[in-house]
Design an enzyme around this catalytic site. Structure first.
Site, PDB file in Angstrom:
ATOM      1  N   ALA A  22       0.817  -1.208   0.000  1.00 12.87           N
ATOM      2  CA  ALA A  22       0.000   0.000   0.000  1.00 12.87           C
ATOM      3  C   ALA A  22       0.856   1.265   0.000  1.00 12.87           C
ATOM      4  O   ALA A  22       0.524   2.255  -0.667  1.00 12.87           O
ATOM      5  CB  ALA A  22      -0.928  -0.010   1.214  1.00 12.87           C
ATOM      6  N   ASP A 248      13.874  47.200  12.782  1.00 11.27           N
ATOM      7  CA  ASP A 248      14.827  47.511  13.846  1.00 11.27           C
ATOM      8  C   ASP A 248      14.887  46.362  14.839  1.00 11.27           C
ATOM      9  O   ASP A 248      14.266  45.314  14.628  1.00 11.27           O
ATOM     10  CB  ASP A 248      14.470  48.840  14.530  1.00 11.27           C
ATOM     11  CG  ASP A 248      13.044  48.855  15.043  1.00 11.27           C
ATOM     12  OD1 ASP A 248      12.666  47.909  15.762  1.00 11.27           O
ATOM     13  OD2 ASP A 248      12.302  49.809  14.723  1.00 11.27           O
ATOM     14  N   LYS A 270      18.104  51.264  16.110  1.00 17.10           N
ATOM     15  CA  LYS A 270      17.194  51.849  17.081  1.00 17.10           C
ATOM     16  C   LYS A 270      17.303  51.211  18.456  1.00 17.10           C
ATOM     17  O   LYS A 270      16.321  50.761  19.046  1.00 17.10           O
ATOM     18  CB  LYS A 270      15.747  51.775  16.607  1.00 17.10           C
ATOM     19  CG  LYS A 270      15.480  52.436  15.272  1.00 17.10           C
ATOM     20  CD  LYS A 270      15.507  53.924  15.353  1.00 17.10           C
ATOM     21  CE  LYS A 270      14.300  54.451  16.080  1.00 17.10           C
ATOM     22  NZ  LYS A 270      14.313  55.928  16.160  1.00 17.10           N
ATOM     23  N   MET A 383      10.012  50.862  27.467  1.00 18.01           N
ATOM     24  CA  MET A 383      11.431  51.256  27.427  1.00 18.01           C
ATOM     25  C   MET A 383      11.906  51.794  28.772  1.00 18.01           C
ATOM     26  O   MET A 383      12.602  52.796  28.854  1.00 18.01           O
ATOM     27  CB  MET A 383      11.655  52.299  26.326  1.00 18.01           C
ATOM     28  CG  MET A 383      11.280  51.819  24.938  1.00 18.01           C
ATOM     29  SD  MET A 383      11.181  53.132  23.693  1.00 18.01           S
ATOM     30  CE  MET A 383       9.612  53.917  24.153  1.00 18.01           C
TER      31      MET A 383
END
Length: 468
Positions: A22, A248, A270, A383
């Site tokens: 098969a 960035d 950046k 940040m």
């Protein structure tokens, strides 16, 4: 990439299948669909496989495999349950420089057969490198439901008109832009509706009247906080359209990899106080590339209009009369908080949330501290890692209790996510003992305590949500 995907022309080429069961039948069917001439070798051969070979000018040999069976063979497949025989076929093929596939044994293969979505002449192949054929089939099933059968008819129409488009546009970029517009417009819709003749007539009219594309466009795309699955459909569509991609360090590498392979990638840096490319120069790059007639994607972490300086970029684009689109993204506050198990608002703890940047244009932290100390308000600092000591000190100095919970999330929504929970009085010491690295997000407020109550657990730095 362990295997390079290749599409091979098998028309009228002899391909050997060792095995008669098969599995061998399934592989032989694939070869036959590609136009191969089958040579099947096995002591016992399934009747359906034998008929398949006979119907397509193939051969069946009811005997054991020998090395002579490789004479004149373009490629071979070993599909038996005899490991020693499969290894023998693989070794013989490698020695003769004949591509070979051994079913369920990638180590013995020089090529593998992918799961296939067939919209001929459009064919999509999905592979796990032989590691998990079942997973590849699951992915194929998902793609099957999202790729209309009409794509095959659309591909045929494009093939019939390619030479006319080449004659109309000598520049390859002009041809690409023409086809992008044609395949995303009424011509394609007509094909999907079964109106191929009308679609062809319209396409021919477009080719005859088309001028070289002029003027570029800029896409400001919110890439989200890191997990590629959080990008919107529109973001993915425009990213794939872009000729140039500016990105960035806040954009996850996995997201950058989603752009077209032939797109020009421009890293613009950046980092805090260390911009590889100053913002003014980034603005100008967007203008310059667009004026060259190129489609420009500006990938921005989170959302372009939340501390992403997207407003500065579109201001210059607008002043230069350059078309642009802005694609919202999942902002870091929403994404990181969700993946960390911290609701930003809660009926009992916080009825408002405030997003604040952790440093200003001149790298100072001169914030309206008295407005940030309300006990029913969640404050999110973007940040803020470098300014963490100042943030904790000033919030306490202006009235926030020293025991106020605070969470610092490193690289939220990614595999490197790390969550540190402490109080305003203890967070600086905690970070000294348990360092983190940018990008980070800071959440201050009683909602941080809900992280524990909502049964989110930390396991080797990765958050695991319990299955309900």
């Amino acid at each position: 990439m362990e295997f390079l995907p290749l599409f091979t022309d098998l028309k009228d080429k002899c391909c050997l299948v060792v095995g008669g069961g098969a599995v061998a039948l399934r592989k032989a069917n694939l070869l036959q669909k590609a136009g191969a001439r089958l040579r099947v070798v096995a002591p016992e051969i399934d009747a359906e496989l034998e008929q398949l070979a006979a119907d397509n000018s193939g051969q069946c040999h009811h005997r054991a495999y020998t090395q002579d069976d490789l004479d004149g063979v373009f490629l071979a497949i070993a599909a038996t349950d005899d490991e020693a025989l499969n290894a023998q076929v693989s070794g013989d093929c490698h020695a003769a420089n004949i591509p070979v596939n051994v079913v369920d044994n990638p180590a013995l293969c020089s090529f593998i057969l992918p799961a296939i979505i067939d919209r001929s002449p459009l064919v999509v192949a999905v592979s796990s490198g032989g590691r998990s054929p079942v997973l590849a089939r699951i992915v194929r099933a998902k793609l099957e439901s999202s790729i209309p059968a009409a794509y095959g008819r659309l591909a045929k129409l494009v093939g019939e008109c390619r030479d006319a488009v080449k004659a109309r546009f000598s520049d390859i970029e002009d041809r690409r832009l023409f086809w992008e517009k044609a395949l995303d417009g009424p011509v394609a819709e007509m094909v999907y509706a079964g109106k191929e003749d009308a679609a062809k007539e319209m396409l021919q009219e477009q080719i005859a009247s088309a001028d070289a594309p002029s003027g570029g466009e800029v896409y400001l795309i919110g890439a989200g906080p890191g997990d590629p699955d959080l990008m919107t459909f529109k973001a993915m569509r425009l990213l794939q359209r872009a000729d140039v991609v500016l990105y960035d360090r806040l954009v996850a590498p996995a997201i950058v990899e989603l752009c077209r392979k032939d797109a020009q990638r421009v890293f613009v840096g950046k980092a805090r106080s260390n911009h590889a490319v100053p913002q003014e120069d980034i603005n100008q790059l967007l203008v310059d590339f667009a004026k060259q007639g190129r489609k420009v994607a500006r990938l921005k972490g989170g959302d372009p209009f939340i501390f992403g300086r997207g407003g500065e970029e579109i201001a210059q684009l607008a002043s230069e009369r350059i078309p642009f689109q802005v694609v919202p993204g999942v902002t870091a506050a929403a994404g990181c908080a969700s993946y960390a198990g911290i609701p930003l608002t809660h009926r009992d703890y916080a009825q408002s949330v405030r997003f604040v940047t952790g440093h200003l244009k001149d790298n100072s932290i001169d914030l309206p501290w008295s407005e940030l100390v309300h006990t029913t308000q969640t404050v999110v600092f973007y940040m803020g890692l470098v300014g963490l000591p100042v943030i904790c000190r000033e919030l306490v100095a202006h009235g926030r209790h020293p025991d106020t919970p605070i969470a610092l999330i490193q690289q939220g929504t990614t595999r490197d996510q790390k969550v540190v929970v402490a109080t305003l009085a203890t967070m600086v010491e905690e970070i000294a003992r348990n360092p983190v690295k940018a990008p980070t997000l800071i959440i201050v407020g009683e909602v941080v305590e809900l992280r524990r109550q909502l049964a989110w657990y930390e396991n080797q730095g990765e958050l695991v949500k319990p299955v309900v």
